[in-house]
Design an enzyme around this catalytic site. Structure first.
Site, short mmCIF file in Angstrom:
data_model
loop_
_atom_site.label_atom_id
_atom_site.label_comp_id
_atom_site.label_asym_id
_atom_site.label_seq_id
_atom_site.Cartn_x
_atom_site.Cartn_y
_atom_site.Cartn_z
N LYS A 1 -5.02 -10.40 -5.69
CA LYS A 1 -6.42 -10.39 -5.62
C LYS A 1 -7.27 -9.40 -5.86
O LYS A 1 -6.98 -8.58 -6.07
CB LYS A 1 -6.03 -10.63 -3.71
N LYS B 1 1.00 -1.26 -0.29
CA LYS B 1 0.00 0.14 0.22
C LYS B 1 0.92 0.64 -0.03
O LYS B 1 0.63 1.96 -0.68
CB LYS B 1 -1.26 -0.15 0.84
N LYS C 1 -10.59 -3.89 -3.34
CA LYS C 1 -11.28 -2.66 -3.38
C LYS C 1 -10.79 -1.62 -4.66
O LYS C 1 -11.31 -1.03 -4.07
CB LYS C 1 -11.33 -2.28 -2.18
P1 TYM Z 1 -10.75 -5.56 4.45
O1 TYM Z 1 -11.78 -4.00 4.47
O2 TYM Z 1 -9.09 -5.57 3.52
O3 TYM Z 1 -10.97 -7.06 4.16
C1 TYM Z 1 -12.02 -7.81 4.98
C2 TYM Z 1 -11.53 -9.02 5.35
O4 TYM Z 1 -11.91 -9.47 3.19
C3 TYM Z 1 -11.37 -10.82 2.98
N1 TYM Z 1 -10.38 -10.58 1.78
C4 TYM Z 1 -10.42 -11.45 1.44
N2 TYM Z 1 -10.59 -12.78 1.22
C5 TYM Z 1 -10.56 -13.97 0.02
N3 TYM Z 1 -10.17 -12.94 -1.34
C6 TYM Z 1 -9.60 -12.01 -1.37
N4 TYM Z 1 -9.55 -11.19 -2.26
C7 TYM Z 1 -9.70 -10.71 -0.41
N5 TYM Z 1 -9.88 -9.28 -0.10
C8 TYM Z 1 -10.18 -9.91 1.06
C9 TYM Z 1 -9.66 -9.85 4.24
O5 TYM Z 1 -8.84 -10.89 4.09
C10 TYM Z 1 -10.49 -9.52 5.42
O6 TYM Z 1 -10.86 -11.11 6.11
N6 TYM Z 1 -7.62 -6.07 7.98
C11 TYM Z 1 -8.75 -6.23 8.22
C12 TYM Z 1 -9.72 -5.34 8.42
C13 TYM Z 1 -9.67 -5.66 10.06
C14 TYM Z 1 -9.36 -6.42 10.93
C15 TYM Z 1 -9.64 -6.53 11.85
C16 TYM Z 1 -9.78 -8.36 10.54
C17 TYM Z 1 -9.78 -4.77 10.88
N7 TYM Z 1 -9.43 -5.15 12.23
C18 TYM Z 1 -10.14 -7.41 13.42
C19 TYM Z 1 -10.15 -9.02 11.84
C20 TYM Z 1 -10.10 -8.84 13.13
C21 TYM Z 1 -8.74 -5.97 6.48
O7 TYM Z 1 -7.91 -6.99 5.64
O8 TYM Z 1 -10.43 -5.68 5.90
#
Ligand code: TYM
Length: 335
Positions: A198, A113, A201
């Protein structure tokens, strides 16, 4: 015996896509009756990259409504917004002070990022995993269901907990070590325009992802235009054909068919036959979610009450852990 506790979250940055659904939320829904679950909308994480203040609050409501629309059941689960509970920011600060800088500089997601931000990399982006550790550790979570890309952040969370327990625990466990819960299939849903990247967003191309709220026409267009290969006959697990593996996996997971059934069904198919089948399957899978989402959004009072109750329930646990950490670090009680 009391149930094990789950905590997870999604950022309110734009729409949720099939990667978020299949990698995370669907798994939250499937396992929820076995656990005591806390699902937050991580809006403090959302400002670690440039964000739009005019849409942040509305985006957080959208994500909370999507949790419910995807099947999160309030009998087993609590939904809340991260910024509504100040203990998240406060524990993040305390954990910052025991986290070595080089642990954060090694994070793959930070490096990826940061490149995109050029000169403007904020401290928040580097600190993102510490805030995530605070989210998890505040709830003394046993398990954290996430996609594959979050594995390294979970390892860091455990390292931080071990360090705090070791330095300040006096032989006691102050923070529980959480386990990641990462499914084998669908833990990494790939982009529709490049099967080696992957689904994300932040990809500038809308054609690279299917959003949960995409209308039928958009879904059809994205699948029609998605990247494929010139080979006839579709197969899983061929490293030369990443798009083929990804699209078959999406079909398998959203149709509920087994891998061997899908492999047999598609072995002689060309893309012209498979794409309409996948389109129909995605539309069918998303339709009930979209309908339920519309119903929830029509009743803003209901959503507000869910988030209000969620905050109260979650905050009681978060404040308790925060107080224990502060006591271990030697702070006085507020007068
Ligand atoms: P975020 O919003 O980027 O992603 C949310 C969840 O979606 C999963 N994910 C995917 N899984 C499979 N294939 C993909 N292409 C893909 N893109 C995203 C991510 O692995 C995630 O599970 N850092 C976290 C947010 C967070 C969080 C936490 C999660 C903040 N605090 C505490 C768990 C516990 C995240 O990636 O958000």
């Amino acid at each position: 015996m009391s149930k094990q506790r789950i905590l997870s979250g999604v950022q309110p940055t734009g729409n949720l896509h099939l990667g978020n659904y299949i990698g995370a939320i669907r798994n939250w829904v499937e396992g929820q009756n076995q656990y005591e679950n806390y699902f937050c909308v991580v809006d403090l994480h959302a400002i670690t990259v440039p964000h739009n203040p005019a849409t942040l609050a509305a985006d957080s409501y959208t994500i909370a409504a999507l949790y419910l629309a995807c099947g999160i059941d309030l009998t087993y689960s609590t939904i809340f917004v991260q910024s509504h509970i100040s203990a998240h920011s406060e524990l993040a600060w305390l954990l910052n002070c025991i986290t070595p800088l080089n642990w954060l500089q090694d994070m793959i997601q930070f490096k990826e990022k940061a490149v995109k931000q050029g000169e403007n990399v904020g401290t928040g982006l580097l600190d993102y995993p510490v805030l995530m550790a605070a989210d998890i550790l505040l709830y003394q979570a046993d398990k954290v269901p996430v996609g594959e890309d979050q594995k390294q952040h979970l390892e860091l969370t455990r390292d931080i907990a071990v360090r705090l327990n070791h330095q300040f625990g006096n032989g006691q466990t102050i923070l529980k070590l959480p386990e990641p819960l990462i499914r084998k299939e669908g833990a990494r849903v790939m982009s529709l325009t490049d099967g080696t990247k992957k689904m994300s967003k932040s990809d500038p191309s809308e054609l690279s992802r299917i959003n949960l709220l995409d209308p039928k026409e958009a879904i059809a267009k994205k699948i029609k235009r998605c990247k494929t290969d010139p080979v006839r006959g579709l197969e899983f697990d061929n490293p030369e054909r990443p798009e083929c593996h990804n699209l078959l996996t999406l079909y398998m997971l959203l149709s509920g068919k087994s891998k061997s059934d899908v492999a047999a069904e598609c072995i002689d198919m060309g893309w012209g036959q498979f794409k309409p089948l996948l389109t129909e399957t995605v539309i069918q899978a998303l339709q009930p979610i979209q309908e339920k989402y519309d119903r929830i959004m029509a009743s803003k009072g209901y959503l507000e009450s869910v988030l209000r109750e969620g905050r109260q329930k979650a905050e009681a646990i978060a404040n308790q852990t925060l107080a224990e950490v502060k006591a271990a670090l030697g702070y006085s009680q507020p007068l």
